[in-house]
Motif scaffolding. Sequence first.
Motif, PDB file in Angstrom:
ATOM      1  N   ASN A 102       0.774  -1.206   0.035  1.00 21.07           N
ATOM      2  CA  ASN A 102       0.245  -0.066   0.013  1.00 21.07           C
ATOM      3  C   ASN A 102       0.907   1.391   0.009  1.00 21.07           C
ATOM      4  OD1 ASN A 102      -2.399  -1.336  -0.167  1.00 21.07           O
ATOM      5  ND2 ASN A 102      -2.676  -1.342   2.237  1.00 21.07           N
ATOM      6  N   MET A 105       2.099   1.870  -3.419  1.00 31.11           N
ATOM      7  CA  MET A 105       0.891   2.335  -4.231  1.00 31.11           C
ATOM      8  C   MET A 105       0.779   3.837  -4.051  1.00 31.11           C
ATOM      9  SD  MET A 105      -2.056  -0.549  -5.130  1.00 31.11           S
ATOM     10  CE  MET A 105      -2.534  -0.262  -3.364  1.00 31.11           C
ATOM     11  N   GLU A 106       0.911   4.212  -2.788  1.00 24.22           N
ATOM     12  CA  GLU A 106       0.489   5.558  -2.372  1.00 24.22           C
ATOM     13  C   GLU A 106       1.519   6.609  -2.839  1.00 24.22           C
ATOM     14  OE1 GLU A 106       0.224   6.018   1.887  1.00 24.22           O
ATOM     15  OE2 GLU A 106      -2.035   4.873   1.614  1.00 24.22           O
ATOM     16  N   GLU A 107       2.821   5.938  -2.962  1.00 26.15           N
ATOM     17  CA  GLU A 107       4.023   6.697  -3.367  1.00 26.15           C
ATOM     18  C   GLU A 107       4.023   6.950  -4.913  1.00 26.15           C
ATOM     19  OE1 GLU A 107       8.621   7.388  -2.793  1.00 26.15           O
ATOM     20  OE2 GLU A 107       7.772   5.953  -1.646  1.00 26.15           O
ATOM     21  N   ASN A 108       3.584   5.827  -5.503  1.00 26.87           N
ATOM     22  CA  ASN A 108       3.322   5.807  -6.937  1.00 26.87           C
ATOM     23  C   ASN A 108       2.226   6.895  -7.388  1.00 26.87           C
ATOM     24  OD1 ASN A 108       4.557   4.740  -9.353  1.00 26.87           O
ATOM     25  ND2 ASN A 108       2.798   3.534  -9.663  1.00 26.87           N
ATOM     26  N   ASN A 109       1.168   6.777  -6.656  1.00 26.28           N
ATOM     27  CA  ASN A 109       0.293   7.784  -7.014  1.00 26.28           C
ATOM     28  C   ASN A 109       0.704   9.307  -6.591  1.00 26.28           C
ATOM     29  OD1 ASN A 109      -1.544   5.789  -7.763  1.00 26.28           O
ATOM     30  ND2 ASN A 109      -2.429   5.829  -5.612  1.00 26.28           N
ATOM     31  N   LYS A 110       1.406   9.558  -5.797  1.00 28.94           N
ATOM     32  CA  LYS A 110       1.965  10.778  -5.386  1.00 28.94           C
ATOM     33  C   LYS A 110       2.906  11.171  -6.424  1.00 28.94           C
ATOM     34  CE  LYS A 110       5.545  11.468  -2.763  1.00 28.94           C
ATOM     35  NZ  LYS A 110       6.673  11.486  -1.892  1.00 28.94           N
ATOM     36  N   ASN A 111       3.844  10.391  -6.867  1.00 32.70           N
ATOM     37  CA  ASN A 111       4.604  10.554  -7.999  1.00 32.70           C
ATOM     38  C   ASN A 111       3.843  10.834  -9.246  1.00 32.70           C
ATOM     39  OD1 ASN A 111       6.744  10.270  -6.233  1.00 32.70           O
ATOM     40  ND2 ASN A 111       7.156   8.055  -6.887  1.00 32.70           N
ATOM     41  N   SER A 112       2.855  10.184  -9.415  1.00 30.93           N
ATOM     42  CA  SER A 112       2.149  10.423 -10.821  1.00 30.93           C
ATOM     43  C   SER A 112       1.677  11.919 -10.865  1.00 30.93           C
ATOM     44  CB  SER A 112       0.969   9.429 -11.078  1.00 30.93           C
ATOM     45  OG  SER A 112       1.377   8.266 -11.215  1.00 30.93           O
ATOM     46  N   LEU A 113       1.088  12.364  -9.655  1.00 31.79           N
ATOM     47  CA  LEU A 113       0.495  13.616  -9.662  1.00 31.79           C
ATOM     48  C   LEU A 113       1.824  14.676  -9.655  1.00 31.79           C
ATOM     49  CD1 LEU A 113      -2.004  13.454  -6.456  1.00 31.79           C
ATOM     50  CD2 LEU A 113      -2.511  13.482  -8.651  1.00 31.79           C
ATOM     51  N   ARG A 116       2.313  14.965 -13.248  1.00 30.45           N
ATOM     52  CA  ARG A 116       1.478  15.738 -13.970  1.00 30.45           C
ATOM     53  C   ARG A 116       1.451  17.195 -13.698  1.00 30.45           C
ATOM     54  NH1 ARG A 116      -2.176  11.173 -13.092  1.00 30.45           N
ATOM     55  NH2 ARG A 116      -3.053  12.313 -11.380  1.00 30.45           N
TER      56      ARG A 116
END
Length: 170
Positions: A102, A105-113, A116
């Motif tokens: 988890n 996944m959270e870090e990956n989501n943060k990186n995606s933001l 962008r």
Amino acid sequence: MYKRQAQANAELSGMKIAYVEIDTLLAKYNFCIDLNEAMVKKSENVRMTLNQKATSLNKEKQDFQKKVENNAFLSQDRAQQEYNRLVKLEQDLQELSNKLQNGLMEENNKNSLQFRDSINAFLKEYNKTHGYSLIFSNTGFDNLLYADSTFNITKEIVDGLNARYSPVKK
């Protein structure tokens, strides 16, 4: 000749358009490359940690099984206590696995933001001097099936993003 005509048609319509190849951007934008490398390292560390703990637990389970087969426990209660301890270790390992996955996944989501946001911020600044009406993204054949290469501004965008990017010192 055709490229000029395509560009002239777009300009005659009052719209100035361009596109960016996202696959190229992902491969050549240093910020994205650094994020990906960091995530690969973290994923590998998580995998190694979980594998080490699973190997250790499996060894303890095998040792327990041998002791049961050889009647090495002083009592049934002692065998049950050891069994319960191993069950608890297995549950703890599963909880750790979930927590670490988890976290990734959270870090990956943060990186995606962040990725962008960096692109959007750059494009806003870039477009102040270039005046595009539309800038499309293109990933393989997902968004644009065909576009004249005169509208491709990928290299300019990658160069501009990389010029602004300062890697964090480790």
